[in-house]
Design a protein around this motif. Structure first.
Motif, mmCIF file in Angstrom:
data_model
loop_
_atom_site.group_PDB
_atom_site.id
_atom_site.type_symbol
_atom_site.label_atom_id
_atom_site.label_comp_id
_atom_site.label_asym_id
_atom_site.label_seq_id
_atom_site.Cartn_x
_atom_site.Cartn_y
_atom_site.Cartn_z
ATOM 1 N N PRO A 19 0.817 -1.221 0.000
ATOM 2 C CA PRO A 19 0.000 0.000 0.000
ATOM 3 C C PRO A 19 0.848 1.268 0.000
ATOM 4 O O PRO A 19 1.887 1.340 0.660
ATOM 5 C CB PRO A 19 -0.812 -0.101 1.294
ATOM 6 C CG PRO A 19 -0.801 -1.551 1.630
ATOM 7 C CD PRO A 19 0.497 -2.098 1.125
ATOM 8 N N GLY A 20 0.378 2.257 -0.748
ATOM 9 C CA GLY A 20 1.065 3.541 -0.803
ATOM 10 C C GLY A 20 2.211 3.592 -1.788
ATOM 11 O O GLY A 20 2.887 4.612 -1.905
ATOM 12 N N THR A 21 2.445 2.495 -2.505
ATOM 13 C CA THR A 21 3.534 2.468 -3.479
ATOM 14 C C THR A 21 3.015 2.917 -4.836
ATOM 15 O O THR A 21 2.030 2.381 -5.337
ATOM 16 C CB THR A 21 4.136 1.048 -3.593
ATOM 17 O OG1 THR A 21 4.587 0.639 -2.305
ATOM 18 C CG2 THR A 21 5.298 1.024 -4.565
ATOM 19 N N ILE A 22 3.688 3.892 -5.390
ATOM 20 C CA ILE A 22 3.371 4.403 -6.722
ATOM 21 C C ILE A 22 4.472 3.918 -7.656
ATOM 22 O O ILE A 22 5.662 4.018 -7.338
ATOM 23 C CB ILE A 22 3.331 5.946 -6.712
ATOM 24 C CG1 ILE A 22 2.262 6.435 -5.745
ATOM 25 C CG2 ILE A 22 3.129 6.494 -8.120
ATOM 26 C CD1 ILE A 22 2.375 7.892 -5.399
ATOM 27 N N VAL A 23 4.075 3.384 -8.820
ATOM 28 C CA VAL A 23 5.044 2.932 -9.815
ATOM 29 C C VAL A 23 4.986 3.875 -11.002
ATOM 30 O O VAL A 23 3.919 4.135 -11.548
ATOM 31 C CB VAL A 23 4.764 1.484 -10.275
ATOM 32 C CG1 VAL A 23 5.781 1.041 -11.315
ATOM 33 C CG2 VAL A 23 4.771 0.529 -9.088
ATOM 34 N N GLU A 24 6.151 4.393 -11.371
ATOM 35 C CA GLU A 24 6.262 5.289 -12.518
ATOM 36 C C GLU A 24 7.223 4.679 -13.530
ATOM 37 O O GLU A 24 8.333 4.286 -13.171
ATOM 38 C CB GLU A 24 6.788 6.653 -12.067
ATOM 39 C CG GLU A 24 6.960 7.657 -13.179
ATOM 40 C CD GLU A 24 7.505 8.970 -12.659
ATOM 41 O OE1 GLU A 24 8.539 9.422 -13.189
ATOM 42 O OE2 GLU A 24 6.902 9.525 -11.721
ATOM 43 N N ARG A 25 6.781 4.579 -14.780
ATOM 44 C CA ARG A 25 7.636 4.057 -15.852
ATOM 45 C C ARG A 25 8.511 5.190 -16.378
ATOM 46 O O ARG A 25 8.020 6.271 -16.694
ATOM 47 C CB ARG A 25 6.780 3.498 -16.993
ATOM 48 C CG ARG A 25 5.890 2.327 -16.632
ATOM 49 C CD ARG A 25 6.644 1.055 -16.351
ATOM 50 N NE ARG A 25 7.347 0.558 -17.515
ATOM 51 C CZ ARG A 25 7.208 -0.633 -18.057
ATOM 52 N NH1 ARG A 25 6.363 -1.481 -17.532
ATOM 53 N NH2 ARG A 25 7.907 -0.996 -19.092
#
Length: 153
Positions: A19-25
């Motif tokens: 939870p709370g993890t954002i993934v950016e490519r």
């Protein structure tokens, strides 16, 4: 935490169970995963077993060694493998490369480039360890510097 995932990563981790993890490519110079604001300090290289074996053989070996060499400039770098050492020992991969040769190449790279190859047993294990290494790196840095990196929390 904002995890950066290299755009060349073909089967990226989702990190949905964290939870709370954002993934950016984004394009990363080294590795498959890093952290926003820490790209020049930490990276994790993810390898499926067949991909790892291919990276140990010509013509891919030279490219892989260049990546390991670049990684030496980082404070934290690891190769997480979505398999076990026993999978190698049993030859559970699609290649004629002998298990002994695979393991000797990995041992040589570990020493030559001072990089750990971590046998995670599965894709889920590799995702868990990738998250954990990145999270611990960020936490240790924040503890050491007494600051929270902008945009990462």
């Amino acid at each position: 935490m904002k995890v950066l995932c290299d755009t060349r990563e073909q089967r990226p981790f989702s990190f949905k169970r964290f939870p709370g993890t954002i993934v950016e490519r984004t394009g990363l110079k080294t590795g498959d995963y890093s952290l926003h604001g820490y790209q020049d300090r930490v990276a994790i290289e993810r390898k499926e077993l067949n991909d790892l074996i291919q990276c140990l053989m010509p013509p891919n070996r030279a490219r892989f060694e260049r990546e390991l060499c670049r990684a030496q400039s980082l404070e934290c770098f690891a190769v997480v493998v979505e398999a076990s050492m026993d999978d190698v020992r049993q030859g559970r991969y699609m290649s004629q490369m002998r298990p002994h040769s695979v393991l000797q190449s990995i041992a040589a790279f570990s020493v030559r480039y001072r990089v750990p190859f971590i046998w995670c047993g599965s894709r889920a294990g590799a995702e868990y360890l990738t998250f954990s290494l990145l999270e611990k790196f960020q936490a240790e840095d924040e503890k050491r510097t007494g600051r929270l990196e902008k945009g990462t929390a």
